[in-house]
Design an enzyme around this catalytic site. Structure first.
Site, PDB file in Angstrom:
ATOM      1  N   HIS A   1       0.825  -1.209   0.000  1.00  0.00           N
ATOM      2  CA  HIS A   1       0.000   0.000   0.000  1.00  0.00           C
ATOM      3  C   HIS A   1       0.863   1.265   0.000  1.00  0.00           C
ATOM      4  O   HIS A   1       2.018   1.245   0.452  1.00  0.00           O
ATOM      5  CB  HIS A   1      -0.928   0.001   1.214  1.00  0.00           C
ATOM      6  CG  HIS A   1      -2.040  -1.018   1.101  1.00  0.00           C
ATOM      7  ND1 HIS A   1      -3.115  -1.043   1.947  1.00  0.00           N
ATOM      8  CD2 HIS A   1      -2.221  -2.034   0.218  1.00  0.00           C
ATOM      9  CE1 HIS A   1      -3.931  -2.025   1.594  1.00  0.00           C
ATOM     10  NE2 HIS A   1      -3.403  -2.657   0.552  1.00  0.00           N
TER      11      HIS A   1
ATOM     12  N   CYS B   1      -5.735   1.347   5.731  1.00  0.00           N
ATOM     13  CA  CYS B   1      -6.261   0.058   6.215  1.00  0.00           C
ATOM     14  C   CYS B   1      -5.611  -0.288   7.566  1.00  0.00           C
ATOM     15  O   CYS B   1      -4.689   0.400   8.017  1.00  0.00           O
ATOM     16  CB  CYS B   1      -5.981  -1.042   5.186  1.00  0.00           C
ATOM     17  SG  CYS B   1      -4.258  -1.578   5.165  1.00  0.00           S
TER      18      CYS B   1
ATOM     19  N   GLU C   1       0.838   3.919   1.805  1.00  0.00           N
ATOM     20  CA  GLU C   1       1.297   4.397   3.120  1.00  0.00           C
ATOM     21  C   GLU C   1       2.525   3.600   3.580  1.00  0.00           C
ATOM     22  O   GLU C   1       3.503   4.167   4.074  1.00  0.00           O
ATOM     23  CB  GLU C   1       0.195   4.232   4.174  1.00  0.00           C
ATOM     24  CG  GLU C   1      -1.107   4.938   3.846  1.00  0.00           C
ATOM     25  CD  GLU C   1      -2.106   4.058   3.080  1.00  0.00           C
ATOM     26  OE1 GLU C   1      -1.703   3.377   2.121  1.00  0.00           O
ATOM     27  OE2 GLU C   1      -3.286   4.068   3.437  1.00  0.00           O
TER      28      GLU C   1
HETATM   29  N1  LIG Z   1      -5.353   3.084   2.064  1.00  0.00           N
HETATM   30  C1  LIG Z   1      -5.082   2.331   0.989  1.00  0.00           C
HETATM   31  N2  LIG Z   1      -3.876   2.448   0.391  1.00  0.00           N
HETATM   32  C2  LIG Z   1      -3.576   1.706  -0.706  1.00  0.00           C
HETATM   33  O1  LIG Z   1      -2.484   1.831  -1.268  1.00  0.00           O
HETATM   34  N3  LIG Z   1      -4.522   0.821  -1.203  1.00  0.00           N
HETATM   35  C3  LIG Z   1      -4.264   0.103  -2.449  1.00  0.00           C
HETATM   36  C4  LIG Z   1      -4.307  -1.389  -2.429  1.00  0.00           C
HETATM   37  C5  LIG Z   1      -4.807  -1.697  -3.825  1.00  0.00           C
HETATM   38  O2  LIG Z   1      -3.742  -1.617  -4.774  1.00  0.00           O
HETATM   39  C6  LIG Z   1      -5.785  -0.590  -4.100  1.00  0.00           C
HETATM   40  C7  LIG Z   1      -7.221  -0.896  -3.670  1.00  0.00           C
HETATM   41  O3  LIG Z   1      -7.790  -1.656  -4.683  1.00  0.00           O
HETATM   42  P1  LIG Z   1      -9.365  -1.858  -4.853  1.00  0.00           P
HETATM   43  O4  LIG Z   1      -9.815  -2.800  -3.751  1.00  0.00           O
HETATM   44  O5  LIG Z   1      -9.995  -0.476  -4.723  1.00  0.00           O
HETATM   45  O6  LIG Z   1      -9.526  -2.468  -6.223  1.00  0.00           O
HETATM   46  O7  LIG Z   1      -5.303   0.506  -3.344  1.00  0.00           O
HETATM   47  C8  LIG Z   1      -5.728   0.660  -0.610  1.00  0.00           C
HETATM   48  C9  LIG Z   1      -6.053   1.398   0.484  1.00  0.00           C
HETATM   49  C10 LIG Z   1      -7.381   1.244   1.144  1.00  0.00           C
HETATM   50  O8  LIG Z   1      -7.247   0.889   2.462  1.00  0.00           O
HETATM   51 ZN   LIG Z   2      -2.942  -0.327   3.797  1.00  0.00          ZN
END
Ligand SMILES: Nc1nc(=O)n([C@H]2C[C@H](O)[C@@H](COP(=O)(O)O)O2)cc1CO
Ligand SMILES: [Zn+2]
Length: 172
Positions: free
Chosen positions: A85, A111, A87
Site C-alpha cells: 500500500h 487500512c 502508506e
Molecule cells: N489506504 C489504501 N492504500 C492503498 O495503497 N490501497 C491500495 C491497495 C490496492 O492496490 C488498491 C485498492 O484496490 P481496490 O480494492 O480499490 O480495487 O489501493 C488501498 C487502500 C485502502 O485501504
Molecule cells: Zn494499507
C-alpha cells in the site's frame, strides 16, 4: 508588484504530491499516493519538509506484468496478497529516517495493516481525502487503533478542487 495571492495551501500542496505519486501506480482500479511531512516545529525550523513519498505497487523484483491486477476471484489470482500500500511504501521509502511526530497525507483512508505501521513509526497525524471504504472491517479496525494510539485524523477540506500541471515548455 505585490505578491501572488492564488498560491496553493500547504495542505493542498502535500495532498497534491500524494496524488501525483499515485499517478505512478499500475493498479487499474485504485491509485493511491502518500506523502510524509515533518511536524510543525514551534520555532518553525524544518517544518513542512517532505520526508518520504510512496504509492501502491508491487515489491521490488515482482514484475508488474507477471503478477495479477484483478480485484476479484481466488485470492492468489488477485492483487491483494502482493500489493504494497501507498502508506507502507512511503514509510519504507524513508529508509529508517525518523518519522516521529510527522504527518502523513494520503488520498484514501489507511487500512488496518498500514495503520499499525503508521502508529509504530511515530506518525502523529493522518490527513486523508477519501474514506470510501469506511464500512469495511479493515477501516473500522484502523480507526479503533488510531483512536487508542492518539493519532489525529483529519479529512482534508481542500481549498481548490483541482491542481493542473502542464509539462509543455511553452507554458513556463
Ligand atoms: N489506504 C489504501 N492504500 C492503498 O495503497 N490501497 C491500495 C491497495 C490496492 O492496490 C488498491 C485498492 O484496490 P481496490 O480494492 O480499490 O480495487 O489501493 C488501498 C487502500 C485502502 O485501504
Ligand atoms: Zn494499507
Amino acid at each position: 508588484m505585490s505578491k501572488r495571492e492564488d498560491y496553493i495551501s500547504w495542505d493542498d500542496y502535500f495532498m497534491g504530491i500524494a496524488l501525483l505519486a499515485g499517478k505512478r501506480s499500475k493498479d487499474p482500479s485504485t491509485q493511491v499516493g502518500a506523502c510524509i511531512v515533518s511536524a510543525n516545529c514551534t520555532d518553525g525550523s524544518n517544518s513542512n519538509t517532505i520526508l518520504s513519498v510512496g504509492y501502491n505497487g508491487l515489491p521490488v523484483g515482482c514484475s508488474d506484468d507477471e503478477f495479477p491486477w484483478d480485484n476479484k476471484g481466488d485470492l492468489l489470482e488477485t492483487k491483494y496478497p502482493f500489493v504494497v500500500h501507498a502508506e507502507l511504501n512511503a514509510i519504507l521509502n524513508a529508509r529508517g529516517k525518523s518519522l516521529h511526530g510527522s504527518k502523513l497525507y494520503v488520498a484514501l483512508f489507511p487500512c488496518n495493516e498500514c495503520c499499525k505501521a503508521i502508529i509504530q513509526s511515530g506518525i502523529r497525524e493522518v490527513i486523508f481525502l477519501s474514506d470510501k471504504y469506511s464500512q469495511t472491517d479493515a477501516v473500522k479496525a484502523s480507526k479503533r487503533m488510531f483512536s487508542a494510539a492518539g493519532v489525529k485524523l483529519t479529512q482534508l477540506n481542500p481549498q481548490v478542487k483541482k491542481i493542473e500541471l502542464s509539462l509543455d515548455i511553452n507554458t513556463i
